[in-house]
Each structure stands twice: as structure tokens, then as C-alpha cells.
Design a protein around this motif. Structure first.
Motif, PDB file in Angstrom:
ATOM      1  N   ARG A  38      47.660  80.653  58.923  1.00 21.31           N
ATOM      2  CA  ARG A  38      47.246  81.469  60.065  1.00 21.31           C
ATOM      3  C   ARG A  38      47.547  80.719  61.352  1.00 21.31           C
ATOM      4  NH1 ARG A  38      40.612  81.357  59.380  1.00 21.31           N
ATOM      5  NH2 ARG A  38      40.296  79.160  59.964  1.00 21.31           N
ATOM      6  N   GLN A  39      47.731  81.510  62.406  1.00 20.20           N
ATOM      7  CA  GLN A  39      47.988  80.932  63.724  1.00 20.20           C
ATOM      8  C   GLN A  39      47.216  81.725  64.764  1.00 20.20           C
ATOM      9  OE1 GLN A  39      52.129  80.553  64.825  1.00 20.20           O
ATOM     10  NE2 GLN A  39      51.638  78.945  66.276  1.00 20.20           N
ATOM     11  N   ALA A  40      46.283  81.042  65.409  1.00 14.75           N
ATOM     12  CA  ALA A  40      45.512  81.643  66.486  1.00 14.75           C
ATOM     13  C   ALA A  40      46.240  81.400  67.804  1.00 14.75           C
ATOM     14  CB  ALA A  40      44.120  81.029  66.523  1.00 14.75           C
ATOM     15  N   PRO A  41      45.963  82.226  68.810  1.00 15.40           N
ATOM     16  CA  PRO A  41      46.632  82.053  70.114  1.00 15.40           C
ATOM     17  C   PRO A  41      46.416  80.643  70.666  1.00 15.40           C
ATOM     18  CG  PRO A  41      45.494  84.152  70.035  1.00 15.40           C
ATOM     19  CD  PRO A  41      45.088  83.407  68.796  1.00 15.40           C
ATOM     20  N   GLY A  42      47.517  80.009  71.058  1.00 15.18           N
ATOM     21  CA  GLY A  42      47.430  78.688  71.639  1.00 15.18           C
ATOM     22  C   GLY A  42      47.211  77.561  70.663  1.00 15.18           C
ATOM     23  N   LYS A  43      47.229  77.867  69.371  1.00 15.14           N
ATOM     24  CA  LYS A  43      46.987  76.835  68.363  1.00 15.14           C
ATOM     25  C   LYS A  43      48.173  76.741  67.406  1.00 15.14           C
ATOM     26  CE  LYS A  43      41.952  76.962  68.354  1.00 15.14           C
ATOM     27  NZ  LYS A  43      40.730  77.034  67.510  1.00 15.14           N
ATOM     28  N   GLN A  44      48.227  75.613  66.712  1.00 15.76           N
ATOM     29  CA  GLN A  44      49.287  75.439  65.717  1.00 15.76           C
ATOM     30  C   GLN A  44      48.979  76.240  64.456  1.00 15.76           C
ATOM     31  OE1 GLN A  44      49.668  71.159  65.102  1.00 15.76           O
ATOM     32  NE2 GLN A  44      51.382  71.101  66.550  1.00 15.76           N
ATOM     33  N   ARG A  45      50.030  76.586  63.745  1.00 15.96           N
ATOM     34  CA  ARG A  45      49.857  77.268  62.469  1.00 15.96           C
ATOM     35  C   ARG A  45      49.175  76.317  61.497  1.00 15.96           C
ATOM     36  NH1 ARG A  45      54.804  80.818  60.219  1.00 15.96           N
ATOM     37  NH2 ARG A  45      54.578  81.489  62.395  1.00 15.96           N
ATOM     38  N   GLU A  46      48.190  76.832  60.766  1.00 14.21           N
ATOM     39  CA  GLU A  46      47.461  75.989  59.825  1.00 14.21           C
ATOM     40  C   GLU A  46      47.429  76.611  58.436  1.00 14.21           C
ATOM     41  OE1 GLU A  46      43.311  75.498  60.701  1.00 14.21           O
ATOM     42  OE2 GLU A  46      42.955  77.640  60.962  1.00 14.21           O
ATOM     43  N   LEU A  47      47.386  75.747  57.434  1.00 15.39           N
ATOM     44  CA  LEU A  47      47.287  76.201  56.054  1.00 15.39           C
ATOM     45  C   LEU A  47      45.863  76.648  55.763  1.00 15.39           C
ATOM     46  CD1 LEU A  47      48.615  76.479  53.242  1.00 15.39           C
ATOM     47  CD2 LEU A  47      47.885  74.122  52.798  1.00 15.39           C
ATOM     48  N   VAL A  48      45.730  77.841  55.228  1.00 17.19           N
ATOM     49  CA  VAL A  48      44.420  78.397  54.907  1.00 17.19           C
ATOM     50  C   VAL A  48      44.096  78.204  53.431  1.00 17.19           C
ATOM     51  CG1 VAL A  48      43.040  80.511  54.809  1.00 17.19           C
ATOM     52  CG2 VAL A  48      44.586  80.108  56.746  1.00 17.19           C
ATOM     53  N   ALA A  49      45.055  78.577  52.571  1.00 16.71           N
ATOM     54  CA  ALA A  49      44.822  78.489  51.135  1.00 16.71           C
ATOM     55  C   ALA A  49      46.162  78.475  50.417  1.00 16.71           C
ATOM     56  CB  ALA A  49      43.975  79.665  50.644  1.00 16.71           C
ATOM     57  N   ALA A  50      46.153  77.898  49.220  1.00 15.79           N
ATOM     58  CA  ALA A  50      47.366  77.836  48.419  1.00 15.79           C
ATOM     59  C   ALA A  50      47.020  78.080  46.961  1.00 15.79           C
ATOM     60  CB  ALA A  50      48.039  76.476  48.572  1.00 15.79           C
ATOM     61  N   ILE A  51      48.001  78.603  46.215  1.00  8.76           N
ATOM     62  CA  ILE A  51      47.789  78.865  44.796  1.00  8.76           C
ATOM     63  C   ILE A  51      49.083  78.590  44.039  1.00  8.76           C
ATOM     64  CG2 ILE A  51      48.289  81.343  45.087  1.00  8.76           C
ATOM     65  CD1 ILE A  51      46.164  81.824  42.860  1.00  8.76           C
ATOM     66  N   SER A  52      48.960  77.872  42.938  1.00  7.02           N
ATOM     67  CA  SER A  52      50.124  77.596  42.105  1.00  7.02           C
ATOM     68  C   SER A  52      50.394  78.780  41.189  1.00  7.02           C
ATOM     69  CB  SER A  52      49.871  76.350  41.256  1.00  7.02           C
ATOM     70  OG  SER A  52      48.890  76.626  40.254  1.00  7.02           O
ATOM     71  N   ARG A  53      51.523  78.748  40.514  1.00  6.97           N
ATOM     72  CA  ARG A  53      51.854  79.841  39.599  1.00  6.97           C
ATOM     73  C   ARG A  53      50.800  79.945  38.492  1.00  6.97           C
ATOM     74  NH1 ARG A  53      55.644  83.323  38.441  1.00  6.97           N
ATOM     75  NH2 ARG A  53      55.950  83.949  36.266  1.00  6.97           N
ATOM     76  N   GLY A  54      50.251  78.806  38.120  1.00  2.00           N
ATOM     77  CA  GLY A  54      49.240  78.781  37.069  1.00  2.00           C
ATOM     78  C   GLY A  54      47.834  79.082  37.553  1.00  2.00           C
ATOM     79  N   GLY A  55      47.669  79.285  38.871  1.00  3.11           N
ATOM     80  CA  GLY A  55      46.366  79.693  39.385  1.00  3.11           C
ATOM     81  C   GLY A  55      45.516  78.584  39.961  1.00  3.11           C
ATOM     82  N   ILE A  56      46.058  77.392  40.114  1.00  2.00           N
ATOM     83  CA  ILE A  56      45.298  76.314  40.754  1.00  2.00           C
ATOM     84  C   ILE A  56      45.253  76.582  42.251  1.00  2.00           C
ATOM     85  CG2 ILE A  56      45.205  73.843  41.216  1.00  2.00           C
ATOM     86  CD1 ILE A  56      46.655  73.440  38.541  1.00  2.00           C
ATOM     87  N   THR A  57      44.050  76.490  42.823  1.00  2.00           N
ATOM     88  CA  THR A  57      43.876  76.861  44.221  1.00  2.00           C
ATOM     89  C   THR A  57      43.410  75.690  45.079  1.00  2.00           C
ATOM     90  OG1 THR A  57      41.605  77.576  43.782  1.00  2.00           O
ATOM     91  CG2 THR A  57      43.330  79.245  43.606  1.00  2.00           C
ATOM     92  N   ASN A  58      43.723  75.780  46.356  1.00  2.32           N
ATOM     93  CA  ASN A  58      43.247  74.831  47.351  1.00  2.32           C
ATOM     94  C   ASN A  58      42.915  75.607  48.619  1.00  2.32           C
ATOM     95  OD1 ASN A  58      43.508  71.928  46.373  1.00  2.32           O
ATOM     96  ND2 ASN A  58      45.499  72.769  45.837  1.00  2.32           N
ATOM     97  N   TYR A  59      41.885  75.140  49.338  1.00  2.00           N
ATOM     98  CA  TYR A  59      41.437  75.831  50.535  1.00  2.00           C
ATOM     99  C   TYR A  59      41.232  74.849  51.684  1.00  2.00           C
ATOM    100  CZ  TYR A  59      40.321  79.648  47.346  1.00  2.00           C
ATOM    101  OH  TYR A  59      40.391  80.646  46.413  1.00  2.00           O
ATOM    102  N   ALA A  60      41.442  75.337  52.890  1.00  2.00           N
ATOM    103  CA  ALA A  60      41.031  74.584  54.063  1.00  2.00           C
ATOM    104  C   ALA A  60      39.510  74.523  54.085  1.00  2.00           C
ATOM    105  CB  ALA A  60      41.539  75.261  55.330  1.00  2.00           C
TER     106      ALA A  60
END
Length: 120
Positions: A38-60
Motif C-alpha cells: 500500500r502507498q498513502a499520500p506522501g509516503k513510500q510504498r510499504e509491504l502489508v502482507a505476503a503469502i507463499s504458494r503453500g500458504g505461509i503468510t507474513n504481515y506488517a
């Protein structure tokens, strides 16, 4: 060619929920990791969440416990269920995916973004 298309953004009140979708189409053999940024006005793009093909997840840290990332490999689609939304979640949300094409090359693609606005 490959396309990623996001949908589901909109205006929601604080405390509300939204579900974003990201559908991949085109010359796809398989999809490895998928991510929401996501990218808010005036801010850098940031990673919110990720998921592998096998379903492993990571969150900010800022979204842990409120957002849930998931995917349907059969449909080449990723989702982001967002609950307890806050004004600071307001941003353009982008999907990103590592796609293996039919030449077995791994290429990173971006969607066009979908606006999420949290406001009363």
C-alpha cells in the motif's frame, strides 16, 4: 502477457471491513509468492502482507490481527480481508506476484492499484 487486476476497494467507516481481490490472468504456468503493498499520500510504498504458494503468510506489524491474506491457486487469485479498519489504513493498495510464465521464467508483476479510504 500477464495482468494483475485488483478490485474491492472503496470508502468505509472506521471499524469497518473490506475484502480486496487480485486476479492474475494471461500466460501463466504458476504463481510463487504473492503480496499486498500500500502507498498513502506522501509516503513510500510499504509491504502489508505476503503469502507463499503453500500458504505461509507474513504481515506488517501495523495490520497483524486485523488483516488476513489468502489465495486460491486454482483461480490464480489472492485476497486481503481487512477488518477493524483505521483512518491510517487509507492508501492505494497494490498486488504484486512472482509469476512463472510458460518459458519457466519468473517475472514480478504489479497490479494497477485500488483505493481504500477509511473515513467517517
Amino acid at each position: 502477457q500477464v495482468q494483475l487486476v485488483e478490485s474491492g476497494g472503496g470508502l468505509v467507516q472506521p471499524g469497518g471491513s473490506l475484502r480486496l481481490s487480485c486476479a492474475a490472468s494471461g500466460s501463466i504456468f504458476s504463481i510463487n509468492d504473492m503480496r499486498w503493498y500500500r502507498q498513502a499520500p506522501g509516503k513510500q510504498r510499504e509491504l502489508v502482507a505476503a503469502i507463499s504458494r503453500g500458504g505461509i503468510t507474513n504481515y506488517a506489524d501495523s495490520v497483524k490481527g486485523r488483516f488476513t491474506i489468502s489465495r486460491d491457486n486454482a483461480k490464480n487469485t489472492m485476497y486481503l480481508q481487512m477488518t477493524s479498519l483505521k483512518p491510517e489504513d487509507t492508501a492505494v493498495y497494490y498486488c504484486n506476484a512472482d509469476i512463472v510464465n510458460r518459458r519457466f521464467q519468473v517475472v514480478k508483476y504489479w497490479g494497477q492499484g485500488t483505493q481504500v479510504t477509511v473515513s467517517s
